[in-house]
Design a protein around this motif. Structure first.
Motif, short mmCIF file in Angstrom:
data_model
loop_
_atom_site.label_atom_id
_atom_site.label_comp_id
_atom_site.label_asym_id
_atom_site.label_seq_id
_atom_site.Cartn_x
_atom_site.Cartn_y
_atom_site.Cartn_z
N VAL A 59 0.83 -1.22 0.00
CA VAL A 59 0.00 0.00 0.00
C VAL A 59 0.86 1.26 0.00
O VAL A 59 1.84 1.36 0.74
CB VAL A 59 -0.92 0.04 1.23
CG1 VAL A 59 -1.79 1.28 1.22
CG2 VAL A 59 -1.78 -1.22 1.34
N LYS A 60 0.43 2.22 -0.84
CA LYS A 60 0.98 3.58 -0.82
C LYS A 60 -0.19 4.54 -0.60
O LYS A 60 -1.02 4.70 -1.49
CB LYS A 60 1.62 3.94 -2.15
CG LYS A 60 2.93 3.32 -2.48
CD LYS A 60 3.39 3.90 -3.82
CE LYS A 60 4.65 3.31 -4.33
NZ LYS A 60 5.01 3.88 -5.65
N PRO A 61 -0.27 5.18 0.57
CA PRO A 61 -1.31 6.20 0.75
C PRO A 61 -1.05 7.39 -0.18
O PRO A 61 0.09 7.82 -0.30
CB PRO A 61 -1.16 6.63 2.21
CG PRO A 61 -0.27 5.61 2.84
CD PRO A 61 0.54 5.00 1.76
N LEU A 62 -2.08 7.89 -0.82
CA LEU A 62 -1.94 9.04 -1.72
C LEU A 62 -2.49 10.31 -1.08
O LEU A 62 -2.78 11.28 -1.77
CB LEU A 62 -2.64 8.75 -3.05
CG LEU A 62 -2.13 7.54 -3.82
CD1 LEU A 62 -2.91 7.34 -5.10
CD2 LEU A 62 -0.63 7.65 -4.10
N THR A 63 -2.60 10.30 0.23
CA THR A 63 -3.19 11.41 0.99
C THR A 63 -2.17 12.49 1.30
O THR A 63 -2.51 13.47 1.95
CB THR A 63 -3.73 10.89 2.32
OG1 THR A 63 -2.67 10.17 2.98
CG2 THR A 63 -4.92 9.99 2.13
N TYR A 64 -0.94 12.32 0.90
CA TYR A 64 0.21 13.08 1.36
C TYR A 64 0.54 12.62 2.77
O TYR A 64 -0.31 12.14 3.53
CB TYR A 64 0.02 14.60 1.27
CG TYR A 64 0.02 15.07 -0.17
CD1 TYR A 64 1.23 15.36 -0.82
CD2 TYR A 64 -1.16 15.16 -0.90
CE1 TYR A 64 1.24 15.76 -2.14
CE2 TYR A 64 -1.15 15.55 -2.22
CZ TYR A 64 0.05 15.85 -2.84
OH TYR A 64 0.07 16.22 -4.16
N MET A 65 1.81 12.73 3.09
CA MET A 65 2.37 12.16 4.31
C MET A 65 1.55 12.47 5.56
O MET A 65 1.24 11.58 6.33
CB MET A 65 3.80 12.70 4.47
CG MET A 65 4.51 12.18 5.68
SD MET A 65 4.88 10.43 5.60
CE MET A 65 6.32 10.44 4.54
N ASN A 66 1.21 13.73 5.76
CA ASN A 66 0.60 14.16 7.03
C ASN A 66 -0.78 13.59 7.28
O ASN A 66 -1.31 13.72 8.37
CB ASN A 66 0.55 15.68 7.10
CG ASN A 66 1.92 16.30 7.08
OD1 ASN A 66 2.95 15.61 7.08
ND2 ASN A 66 1.97 17.61 7.07
N LEU A 67 -1.38 12.97 6.27
CA LEU A 67 -2.73 12.41 6.41
C LEU A 67 -2.76 10.90 6.15
O LEU A 67 -3.81 10.34 5.85
CB LEU A 67 -3.69 13.13 5.45
CG LEU A 67 -3.77 14.66 5.58
CD1 LEU A 67 -4.62 15.25 4.48
CD2 LEU A 67 -4.30 15.05 6.95
N SER A 68 -1.64 10.25 6.28
CA SER A 68 -1.52 8.82 5.94
C SER A 68 -2.57 7.94 6.61
O SER A 68 -3.09 7.01 6.01
CB SER A 68 -0.12 8.31 6.29
OG SER A 68 0.85 8.99 5.56
N GLY A 69 -2.90 8.23 7.86
CA GLY A 69 -3.87 7.42 8.59
C GLY A 69 -5.25 7.43 7.97
O GLY A 69 -6.02 6.48 8.13
N GLU A 70 -5.59 8.51 7.26
CA GLU A 70 -6.91 8.61 6.60
C GLU A 70 -7.10 7.53 5.54
O GLU A 70 -8.22 7.15 5.25
CB GLU A 70 -7.09 9.99 5.95
CG GLU A 70 -7.27 11.10 6.93
CD GLU A 70 -7.47 12.45 6.25
OE1 GLU A 70 -7.67 12.50 5.01
OE2 GLU A 70 -7.43 13.46 6.96
#
Length: 187
Positions: A59-70
């Motif tokens: 998995v790669k979150p695409l939320t930008y780093m600061n919102l990874s948990g979303e």
């Protein structure tokens, strides 16, 4: 099912920067397993890999780093993945370039991606692979530093760290994380 998560920022300007080392490890695993991240869900790219050890997600979150948990928590809920069955890979300013530190729990240590993970998971207890990127030189701001690329003399160390991090993830598929920690810590 297990989930291997690499933290980073989406988009060309961020590719292969210090902050995107988690994405680079996921790319290495994707190549090893010949399984591109071509599926999207919950603001993240992922692939499901079937192995004799069981199924797992990259998995790669695409939320930008600061919102990874979303991205990660809804994905964990959807695929029914427990906290003990994730590993998060990210950059660490407190480790020398290319050094690894594996942990099963801990604070965010100032890392905004991990702060978001802790906030959304409601716990600090999850497996991590921290990859050293070192501290910025005097006078350079941390955000500018983590969004910079590695110097030519650092690249071999980082390529080795990417390989070792991917190796650690592969071992974790069939071994307890404590064993993986004992084998790879300080590598």
């Amino acid at each position: 099912m297990k989930m291997i998560i690499g933290l980073g920022n989406p988009g060309k300007p961020y590719e292969h920067t210090r902050h995107n080392i988690g994405f680079d490890v996921i790319d290495e695993l994707s190549k090893r397993f010949n399984s591109p991240l071509n599926q999207m869900k919950f603001k993240g790219m992922y692939t499901i890999i079937h192995r004799p050890e069981g199924k797992f997600l990259l998995v790669k979150p695409l939320t930008y780093m600061n919102l990874s948990g979303e991205c990660i928590v809804p994905m964990m809920n959807y695929f029914d993945v427990a906290e003990e069955d994730i590993v998060v890979i990210y950059d660490d300013l407190d480790l020398a370039v290319g050094k690894l530190r594996l942990r099963q729990k801990g604070s965010a240590g100032g890392h905004n991606g991990i702060k978001s993970m802790i906030q959304h998971l409601g716990t600090q207890e999850f497996n991590r692979i921290r990859v050293g990127v070192d501290r910025p030189p005097a006078g350079m701001k941390v955000p500018d530093y983590v969004l910079s690329r590695f110097k030519s003399d650092e690249k071999p160390l980082m390529n080795e760290a990417i390989t070792k991090s991917a190796d650690a993830c592969e071992v974790w598929l069939s071994s307890p994380f404590l064993e993986v920690m004992n084998r790879f810590n300080g590598a």
